[in-house]
Scaffold this motif. Sequence first.
Motif, PDB file in Angstrom:
ATOM      1  N   ASP A  84       0.994  -1.055  -0.001  1.00  0.00           N
ATOM      2  CA  ASP A  84      -0.384  -0.770   0.301  1.00  0.00           C
ATOM      3  C   ASP A  84       0.565   1.561   0.152  1.00  0.00           C
ATOM      4  OD1 ASP A  84       0.722   0.412   3.187  1.00  0.00           O
ATOM      5  OD2 ASP A  84      -0.928  -0.794   3.467  1.00  0.00           O
ATOM      6  N   ARG A  85       2.291   1.168   0.004  1.00  0.00           N
ATOM      7  CA  ARG A  85       2.707   2.066  -0.298  1.00  0.00           C
ATOM      8  C   ARG A  85       3.578   2.541  -1.807  1.00  0.00           C
ATOM      9  NH1 ARG A  85       2.480   4.935   3.750  1.00  0.00           N
ATOM     10  NH2 ARG A  85       0.872   3.527   3.139  1.00  0.00           N
ATOM     11  N   ILE A  88      -2.845   1.378  -3.217  1.00  0.00           N
ATOM     12  CA  ILE A  88      -3.954   1.638  -1.845  1.00  0.00           C
ATOM     13  C   ILE A  88      -5.310   1.949  -2.669  1.00  0.00           C
ATOM     14  CG2 ILE A  88      -4.044   4.154  -0.926  1.00  0.00           C
ATOM     15  CD1 ILE A  88      -4.087   3.094   1.435  1.00  0.00           C
ATOM     16  N   TYR A  90      -9.200   2.340  -1.122  1.00  0.00           N
ATOM     17  CA  TYR A  90     -10.395   2.135  -0.459  1.00  0.00           C
ATOM     18  C   TYR A  90     -11.782   1.160  -0.451  1.00  0.00           C
ATOM     19  CZ  TYR A  90      -6.750   6.427  -0.044  1.00  0.00           C
ATOM     20  OH  TYR A  90      -5.719   6.487   0.032  1.00  0.00           O
ATOM     21  N   HIS A  91     -12.219   1.267   0.447  1.00  0.00           N
ATOM     22  CA  HIS A  91     -13.454   0.245  -0.367  1.00  0.00           C
ATOM     23  C   HIS A  91     -14.247   0.451   1.394  1.00  0.00           C
ATOM     24  CE1 HIS A  91     -10.826  -2.554   1.952  1.00  0.00           C
ATOM     25  NE2 HIS A  91      -9.645  -2.889   0.794  1.00  0.00           N
ATOM     26  N   VAL A  96     -13.289  -5.433   2.373  1.00  0.00           N
ATOM     27  CA  VAL A  96     -12.711  -6.149   2.707  1.00  0.00           C
ATOM     28  C   VAL A  96     -12.322  -8.018   2.508  1.00  0.00           C
ATOM     29  CG1 VAL A  96     -10.230  -6.300   4.276  1.00  0.00           C
ATOM     30  CG2 VAL A  96     -12.402  -3.805   4.115  1.00  0.00           C
ATOM     31  N   HIS A  98      -9.941 -11.373   2.853  1.00  0.00           N
ATOM     32  CA  HIS A  98      -7.746 -11.214   2.461  1.00  0.00           C
ATOM     33  C   HIS A  98      -7.600 -12.583   1.908  1.00  0.00           C
ATOM     34  CE1 HIS A  98      -7.664  -7.896   6.208  1.00  0.00           C
ATOM     35  NE2 HIS A  98      -9.188  -8.471   6.532  1.00  0.00           N
ATOM     36  N   TYR A 115       5.380   6.695   0.025  1.00  0.00           N
ATOM     37  CA  TYR A 115       3.268   7.259   0.046  1.00  0.00           C
ATOM     38  C   TYR A 115       2.951   6.226  -1.744  1.00  0.00           C
ATOM     39  CZ  TYR A 115       5.498  10.040   3.673  1.00  0.00           C
ATOM     40  OH  TYR A 115       5.456  10.576   4.430  1.00  0.00           O
ATOM     41  N   PRO A 116       1.987   6.214  -1.257  1.00  0.00           N
ATOM     42  CA  PRO A 116       1.364   6.076  -2.406  1.00  0.00           C
ATOM     43  C   PRO A 116       1.008   6.211  -3.546  1.00  0.00           C
ATOM     44  CG  PRO A 116      -0.179   5.717  -0.297  1.00  0.00           C
ATOM     45  CD  PRO A 116       1.020   5.976  -0.304  1.00  0.00           C
ATOM     46  N   HIS A 119      -4.733   5.700  -6.408  1.00  0.00           N
ATOM     47  CA  HIS A 119      -5.380   5.472  -5.959  1.00  0.00           C
ATOM     48  C   HIS A 119      -6.444   4.638  -6.412  1.00  0.00           C
ATOM     49  CE1 HIS A 119      -3.128   7.952  -2.564  1.00  0.00           C
ATOM     50  NE2 HIS A 119      -2.734   8.028  -3.155  1.00  0.00           N
ATOM     51  N   PHE A 121     -10.476   3.820  -5.485  1.00  0.00           N
ATOM     52  CA  PHE A 121     -11.429   4.789  -4.443  1.00  0.00           C
ATOM     53  C   PHE A 121     -12.758   3.767  -4.891  1.00  0.00           C
ATOM     54  CE2 PHE A 121      -8.712   8.223  -4.178  1.00  0.00           C
ATOM     55  CZ  PHE A 121      -9.079   8.513  -2.328  1.00  0.00           C
ATOM     56  N   PRO A 124     -16.712   5.124  -3.942  1.00  0.00           N
ATOM     57  CA  PRO A 124     -16.993   6.395  -2.225  1.00  0.00           C
ATOM     58  C   PRO A 124     -18.743   6.419  -1.795  1.00  0.00           C
ATOM     59  CG  PRO A 124     -16.368   7.200  -4.604  1.00  0.00           C
ATOM     60  CD  PRO A 124     -16.055   5.238  -4.971  1.00  0.00           C
ATOM     61  N   MET A 136     -14.666  15.637  -1.206  1.00  0.00           N
ATOM     62  CA  MET A 136     -13.610  14.588  -1.853  1.00  0.00           C
ATOM     63  C   MET A 136     -13.263  14.082  -3.672  1.00  0.00           C
ATOM     64  SD  MET A 136     -16.811  11.421  -0.875  1.00  0.00           S
ATOM     65  CE  MET A 136     -17.754  11.610   0.671  1.00  0.00           C
ATOM     66  N   PHE A 139     -10.292  16.209  -3.257  1.00  0.00           N
ATOM     67  CA  PHE A 139      -9.244  15.778  -3.128  1.00  0.00           C
ATOM     68  C   PHE A 139      -8.963  14.722  -4.190  1.00  0.00           C
ATOM     69  CE2 PHE A 139      -7.656  10.835  -0.949  1.00  0.00           C
ATOM     70  CZ  PHE A 139      -6.913  12.414  -0.086  1.00  0.00           C
ATOM     71  N   PHE A 140      -9.913  14.335  -5.448  1.00  0.00           N
ATOM     72  CA  PHE A 140      -9.050  13.626  -6.613  1.00  0.00           C
ATOM     73  C   PHE A 140      -8.257  14.440  -7.267  1.00  0.00           C
ATOM     74  CE2 PHE A 140     -13.773  11.585  -6.289  1.00  0.00           C
ATOM     75  CZ  PHE A 140     -13.217  10.493  -4.718  1.00  0.00           C
TER      76      PHE A 140
END
Lengths: 205, 253
Positions: A84-85, A88, A90-91, A96, A98, A115-116, A119, A121, A124, A136, A139-140
């Motif tokens: 995730d560096r 990443i 986002y959910h 989620v 595994h 840092y990622p 990204h 999404f 959302p 939001m 932010f995108f």
Amino acid sequence: MSDALLKVAGMSKVYTQGLLKKRQTFRLEADFEIEESRIVGVMGPNGSGKTTLFELITGSNQPTGGQVFCKGQNIHKVKYRLRDRMAIHYHQSYQVRHFSKVLPSFMLEKPNSQYPYIHLFDEPQFSTQDGYIGFMLDFFKKLRREGRLVFLCVHPQEPFHIEIMRSMCEEFLFVNAGKVSRASDYDGLLAVDGVRDYLGKLADI
Amino acid sequence: MTESPPLFVAEHLHKRFGDQVVLEDINLSFNAGSISGIMGPNGAGKSTCFNVLTGMYRPDGGSVFFDGEDVTGLAPERIVEKGISRSFQIMNLFDEFTALENIMVATNRVRHGLHRPFWDLRADSEISHKAAEVLAMVGLTGLENSLASDMSYGQRRALEIAVSLATEPRIVFLDEPTQGLGADGRANLADLIGTLQEKFTLVIIEHDMQFLFRLANRISVIHWGQIIAEGTPDELKANEWVRTSELGKMTTC
């Protein structure tokens, strides 16, 4: 020449059922390359493979074939916790999943970033009740300005969802029955087989 | 004119629970004497962020500086000694104690292990005098001897804030102070917080945007464990979606 931000090379994921007589239940295939920072819209019916595609890009799910390169590094060869560096996902917590880890950590590489920079999404929550949706979207755009790659997966249910996707996204991926199609703009997306059926009345807003 | 550096700074905070990233590259700074707001939808990481800022959780990456000093990962009691205090979303009052006693047990001298029996403490005029001063700050003068359990919800909220002021902090973090309050209670609390600004630097975590828009000098919006927007209330209200949302309609009234 610098490496593409993301290169999905001949990637496939096959799910099978049955121990002796294996029967294929789902197959996802993807092969595309995104050179530079942009906002990519992702659409497709439920169960078509959108979330699986995101899991394969972020390296949480192992592909059956092919590779995913993030800035030239194969993310599936990076230490699990550090993937995730690079990319990443986002959910919603209920999404989620595994997966079992295939290799011990010492056999894996360090990521090429702290840092990622990709990204993703995944659906959302866009509500017009509060103002968060505006923050939001800003932010995108900020992530995009910072040179990162943004995937925005939305399952359009209302006209304003289409408006958001049209105004935000610089290109589109349509995932349908395990096939990933690419379109350079919204009109191009509408021309892809199956998109009009999927969007229904929302297509011509 | 040179601006003084911020009193509190968080840099590149990173926190994960297992495989899940809960805070990603959080950068925040709070100026002395200001009211700062942190807001975000449920599950956005507000509380985790708060717990890292106030030393309840140790971050997996990044640093927290208070008055120029690195306080990252210090134990909560050491953080309090430095002058950082916090309130809690769930009230931590002693119901069977009076308002004054609730403050007295939180004062530094008592916290620092004067292992004296409680009746002795009540006779300590210096501590009770101090506690009465703190009660006055939150407008509870006259209720010194009321049992916490007998107080109204709004008064208990104010008392909870008073407890966090008893340690003589310089910066106070308030965790969802409007929780459970009606419109009147919120208005009273906003007035109270306004008066506290003269003495303390305040950071308020809230999901009530209205409340923060009214009070805060600067607001940071958290979502996905990241700061997705920040600015003055006017700057945030200028966002097209905020203006057309229910919230925007309310704030223009």
